[in-house]
Design a protein around this motif. Sequence first.
Motif, PDB file in Angstrom:
ATOM      1  N   ALA A 129      -1.035  -6.446   6.362  1.00 17.95           N
ATOM      2  CA  ALA A 129      -0.903  -7.295   7.547  1.00 17.95           C
ATOM      3  C   ALA A 129      -0.093  -6.582   8.633  1.00 17.95           C
ATOM      4  O   ALA A 129      -0.391  -6.700   9.827  1.00 17.95           O
ATOM      5  CB  ALA A 129      -0.240  -8.612   7.165  1.00 17.95           C
ATOM      6  N   ASP A 130       0.932  -5.836   8.232  1.00 20.23           N
ATOM      7  CA  ASP A 130       1.722  -5.075   9.209  1.00 20.23           C
ATOM      8  C   ASP A 130       0.866  -4.009   9.882  1.00 20.23           C
ATOM      9  O   ASP A 130       0.981  -3.786  11.100  1.00 20.23           O
ATOM     10  CB  ASP A 130       2.920  -4.416   8.520  1.00 20.23           C
ATOM     11  CG  ASP A 130       3.927  -5.423   8.012  1.00 20.23           C
ATOM     12  OD1 ASP A 130       4.049  -6.502   8.628  1.00 20.23           O
ATOM     13  OD2 ASP A 130       4.593  -5.141   6.994  1.00 20.23           O
ATOM     14  N   MET A 131       0.012  -3.347   9.092  1.00 22.80           N
ATOM     15  CA  MET A 131      -0.853  -2.310   9.661  1.00 22.80           C
ATOM     16  C   MET A 131      -1.839  -2.911  10.660  1.00 22.80           C
ATOM     17  O   MET A 131      -2.095  -2.344  11.719  1.00 22.80           O
ATOM     18  CB  MET A 131      -1.613  -1.597   8.544  1.00 22.80           C
ATOM     19  CG  MET A 131      -0.740  -1.018   7.437  1.00 22.80           C
ATOM     20  SD  MET A 131       0.369   0.286   7.995  1.00 22.80           S
ATOM     21  CE  MET A 131      -0.784   1.593   8.326  1.00 22.80           C
ATOM     22  N   THR A 147       4.447   7.645   8.292  1.00 27.47           N
ATOM     23  CA  THR A 147       5.610   7.073   8.986  1.00 27.47           C
ATOM     24  C   THR A 147       5.652   5.545   8.916  1.00 27.47           C
ATOM     25  O   THR A 147       6.505   4.932   9.547  1.00 27.47           O
ATOM     26  CB  THR A 147       5.610   7.506  10.461  1.00 27.47           C
ATOM     27  OG1 THR A 147       4.370   7.145  11.077  1.00 27.47           O
ATOM     28  CG2 THR A 147       5.815   9.010  10.576  1.00 27.47           C
ATOM     29  N   THR A 148       4.715   4.935   8.187  1.00 26.15           N
ATOM     30  CA  THR A 148       4.704   3.469   8.073  1.00 26.15           C
ATOM     31  C   THR A 148       5.008   3.042   6.637  1.00 26.15           C
ATOM     32  O   THR A 148       4.394   2.113   6.105  1.00 26.15           O
ATOM     33  CB  THR A 148       3.339   2.903   8.519  1.00 26.15           C
ATOM     34  OG1 THR A 148       2.286   3.612   7.841  1.00 26.15           O
ATOM     35  CG2 THR A 148       3.164   3.030  10.016  1.00 26.15           C
ATOM     36  N   ASN A 149       5.938   3.731   6.014  1.00 25.15           N
ATOM     37  CA  ASN A 149       6.323   3.385   4.655  1.00 25.15           C
ATOM     38  C   ASN A 149       6.831   1.941   4.593  1.00 25.15           C
ATOM     39  O   ASN A 149       7.515   1.470   5.507  1.00 25.15           O
ATOM     40  CB  ASN A 149       7.410   4.339   4.158  1.00 25.15           C
ATOM     41  CG  ASN A 149       7.721   4.161   2.700  1.00 25.15           C
ATOM     42  OD1 ASN A 149       6.850   3.792   1.917  1.00 25.15           O
ATOM     43  ND2 ASN A 149       8.952   4.415   2.308  1.00 25.15           N
ATOM     44  N   LEU A 150       6.453   1.230   3.538  1.00 22.15           N
ATOM     45  CA  LEU A 150       6.807  -0.165   3.287  1.00 22.15           C
ATOM     46  C   LEU A 150       6.047  -1.146   4.170  1.00 22.15           C
ATOM     47  O   LEU A 150       6.302  -2.350   4.116  1.00 22.15           O
ATOM     48  CB  LEU A 150       8.311  -0.401   3.437  1.00 22.15           C
ATOM     49  CG  LEU A 150       9.219   0.397   2.499  1.00 22.15           C
ATOM     50  CD1 LEU A 150      10.674   0.037   2.741  1.00 22.15           C
ATOM     51  CD2 LEU A 150       8.851   0.159   1.038  1.00 22.15           C
ATOM     52  N   PHE A 151       5.086  -0.667   4.988  1.00 24.36           N
ATOM     53  CA  PHE A 151       4.245  -1.573   5.762  1.00 24.36           C
ATOM     54  C   PHE A 151       3.216  -2.213   4.825  1.00 24.36           C
ATOM     55  O   PHE A 151       2.638  -1.544   3.971  1.00 24.36           O
ATOM     56  CB  PHE A 151       3.512  -0.810   6.874  1.00 24.36           C
ATOM     57  CG  PHE A 151       4.280  -0.698   8.160  1.00 24.36           C
ATOM     58  CD1 PHE A 151       3.681  -0.985   9.378  1.00 24.36           C
ATOM     59  CD2 PHE A 151       5.604  -0.291   8.156  1.00 24.36           C
ATOM     60  CE1 PHE A 151       4.383  -0.871  10.565  1.00 24.36           C
ATOM     61  CE2 PHE A 151       6.326  -0.175   9.328  1.00 24.36           C
ATOM     62  CZ  PHE A 151       5.718  -0.463  10.540  1.00 24.36           C
ATOM     63  N   PRO A 205       0.824  -1.221   0.000  1.00 20.81           N
ATOM     64  CA  PRO A 205       0.000   0.000   0.000  1.00 20.81           C
ATOM     65  C   PRO A 205       0.854   1.266   0.000  1.00 20.81           C
ATOM     66  O   PRO A 205       1.871   1.345   0.696  1.00 20.81           O
ATOM     67  CB  PRO A 205      -0.816  -0.127   1.292  1.00 20.81           C
ATOM     68  CG  PRO A 205      -0.013  -1.038   2.171  1.00 20.81           C
ATOM     69  CD  PRO A 205       0.676  -1.994   1.243  1.00 20.81           C
ATOM     70  N   ASP A 206       0.423   2.249  -0.793  1.00 31.30           N
ATOM     71  CA  ASP A 206       1.082   3.555  -0.769  1.00 31.30           C
ATOM     72  C   ASP A 206       0.512   4.378   0.378  1.00 31.30           C
ATOM     73  O   ASP A 206      -0.278   3.871   1.194  1.00 31.30           O
ATOM     74  CB  ASP A 206       0.921   4.275  -2.112  1.00 31.30           C
ATOM     75  CG  ASP A 206      -0.537   4.445  -2.518  1.00 31.30           C
ATOM     76  OD1 ASP A 206      -1.435   4.276  -1.646  1.00 31.30           O
ATOM     77  OD2 ASP A 206      -0.799   4.732  -3.698  1.00 31.30           O
TER      78      ASP A 206
END
Length: 247
Positions: free
Chosen positions: A236-238, A229-233, A199-200
Amino acid sequence: MTQHAKLSDIGGMESIKQSLCAAVEWPLLYPETFAKFGLPQPKGVLLYGPPGCAKTSLACALASAMNVTFLSVSAADLYSPYVGDAEKSIGELFHRARLGAPTILFIDEIDALVGSRGHREQGVQERVLSALLTEMDGIGVQQDSVSTMYKTYRGNKSVCPPQINVGVVVIAATNRPDMLDNALLRPGRFDKLLYVPPPDNAARLAILRVLTAHIPLGDCVDLQFLALTTNLFSGADMSNLCREVCS
């Protein structure tokens, strides 16, 4: 993902959702229109991309929204220590899909199930691949039985389209499309390949809004800042981030 989840419960990825609906929903729900214009119904859609980006969730949500038969399998469900059992399971799976048409048949981690003939020695994976290719092509399926299935699920229509697997669309998911055999990816088998990217920023914000819809948030919580601040998440990480905060 719950049993009754909707596509709207998956944040972001609007273009992916639209493409998936066009490739799966329209052919299954409106086969007469495709037949009228002489358009072949797509046989399969491959979702590929990094892990945790909602490929499985998209397939489950789409089937739930369409209210059609949904069959989901993985390599662990089909493999057997007995020779021929895996190929037999593939045949039985497609038979169940035809009987329950309209059907979405979802194969998770398809690279672990079939792989590519150029990347390994001959063995059970190659036999399963051959069985899958045969079933997707409809070889050995009696046309009369397919016509009967079609008439049953479309209200006794008098004309049966030429496709053998009428009313069945295969959706597969993989993190390693490079491991799949080229024969499986050609048109007529997996007709559409959809890349499901991480996700972007906008998609992460949409995901956070969905995940926190039923979570009481303090005034100091800034979802836009969290998305930045959650770039490259991944999705599932979110989801894990929200769980950790609430626990």
